[in-house]
Design an enzyme around this catalytic site. Sequence first.
Site, mmCIF file in Angstrom:
data_model
loop_
_atom_site.group_PDB
_atom_site.id
_atom_site.type_symbol
_atom_site.label_atom_id
_atom_site.label_comp_id
_atom_site.label_asym_id
_atom_site.label_seq_id
_atom_site.Cartn_x
_atom_site.Cartn_y
_atom_site.Cartn_z
ATOM 1 C CE LYS A 192 0.057 1.350 4.589
ATOM 2 N NZ LYS A 192 0.050 0.416 5.696
ATOM 3 C CD GLU A 211 8.166 2.017 7.171
ATOM 4 O OE1 GLU A 211 6.967 1.719 7.158
ATOM 5 O OE2 GLU A 211 9.001 1.516 7.946
#
Lengths: 331, 331
Positions: free
Chosen positions: B194, B284
């Site tokens: 995601k 990230e």
Amino acid sequence: MDNFDKIAVIGGGSWATAIVKMLCENNSTIGWYMRSIYAVEHIKRNKHNPNYLSSAELHPEQLDLSNDINEIVGKYDVLIFAVPSAFLNSELEKLNESLENKVIFSAIKGIVPETGLIVGEHFHQLYNISYENIGVIAGPCHAEEVAMERLSYLTIACQDEKKAKALSKKIKGRYIKTKVSDDIFGTEYSAMLKNIYAIAAGIAHGLGYGDNFQSVLMSNAIREMKRYIKKVHRMKRNINNSAYLGDLLVTGYSVFSRNRMFGNMIGKGYTVKSAMLEMNMVAEGYYATKSAYKINQENGAKTPIIDAVYEVLYEKKEAKDVFEKLTNMLD
Amino acid sequence: MDNFDKIAVIGGGSWATAIVKMLCENNSTIGWYMRSIYAVEHIKRNKHNPNYLSSAELHPEQLDLSNDINEIVGKYDVLIFAVPSAFLNSELEKLNESLENKVIFSAIKGIVPETGLIVGEHFHQLYNISYENIGVIAGPCHAEEVAMERLSYLTIACQDEKKAKALSKKIKGRYIKTKVSDDIFGTEYSAMLKNIYAIAAGIAHGLGYGDNFQSVLMSNAIREMKRYIKKVHRMKRNINNSAYLGDLLVTGYSVFSRNRMFGNMIGKGYTVKSAMLEMNMVAEGYYATKSAYKINQENGAKTPIIDAVYEVLYEKKEAKDVFEKLTNMLD
């Protein structure tokens, strides 16, 4: 009737104007009916719709404009209906011209209040149009972004794939991509249901629920939508395609959605009546909620979100209590 | 080891702080390791984490705080890791205490850069922890909304259902609802993927694509995520559950998401390096993109969105060109 050279749009609102704009990219002449003779004259003179999507530049030389629905219906073979669902019936009552042999595409996202039917069913049952001649133009698509020529994807559905493909060819262009589908029921019901989920998102926001809850609500909504549509018309479909999930998201996450705004006001404490008065209009999801709820009384799909919105809008239950109960039914 | 009375959280960031806050609602004592002795002392004195999620009031009398990871790991049976994935390896290198017989839950959303593994796999392969003792805490959940005590739903996954249920009981409360799952691979991979889709959403926004396209992108992303995870670990799962779709939406639609922000800067013309410098951190999803792309080179799922982000971040291709190509692969 596979002649898609004579296409007309019925309706003078934002979505109708956006569809006219798209069609003008590929077609020399587009018929266009709208009620207001003032708007017709304004467009001819000023190249803009005075009331809706006014930022879109139109090309009057390509437009066969009229405020006489019979004139337009008589002359054109493919009719794209894009009036608000609440006005469809009164427009159709004006018709003397026959709809026989016409191909009807619905760009209307809602239920016809007088019959409680989606638009395709309404034309089929009341005007005897065969399902082979009925199609749907589905989003996800805010008309405003079409005006800005921002890339948008439409799904064109018809059980007669040739017709879906033919209209698709007429609509796609620089900033419009299209996908063809044979699911006229699923695309139309989901376009209608998403307005109810947008009201739910608005109510939740008005009550103070945050983004974490909104994402859970949408994730439950798409599963609920899948169960609902499966009962209405069972067929192989991927509910995560843009016409279903994309359309849910573009509305459920839009702060401009009138349905979401309506829900938000109710979450903040407005009564249904005062929210309508304040908005000076009725959100389409308001009617959709009643119809969807009634239809599902027979079908029996598990629909906690639709049920919750129904209880708030039609049973005058406190939104706070209803949504607290709802949160225990989601996961 | 089914004794869930001795739970500790490893990490001092926002998400770690949010988890500590949740756990304190149901548990008398929570172990809590963080690197900074300054932060430890500040929390003891001032009841707030000085650096992250500072608005959350903490209860030092319930907290067994330490900046010595071995002290905490030695004393506690259930360890919830919530450090950024980029720092996990260096934290684990400090360990003298054994992880044998510990239950490890990962609340980390990403890939361990040194091994290219998701956290569960990293513990399994490098520390010989059996998969029965590995779990995942999955969103959709912004830590900030936990601080505000806004209703949030978490999914607690473990192949040993008893352990998932045990932790679930310790976490759920007034503003947290939980769901139990046995899909540790799917929940962890989707939590990682995601972030890549959030970068894609940011790039698209930076390039000037609008809400219509965003909804199409998300609708394609969830289908891509389904294909990807199926190749990694095939099992029966509903990709529209909150842990997958909800988590994608809460990140992909968040204007606060660091991954989305990073993508947005690149869409607006920053180089990858200057966007990182400007943000003073590495999103990230940056690492996740490389790992996810490499893993999929072997698995061969159709992943046009991941591929596009990879080309922009690692092959220095122009975002504008890459996304123009991407738009033709979506529907």
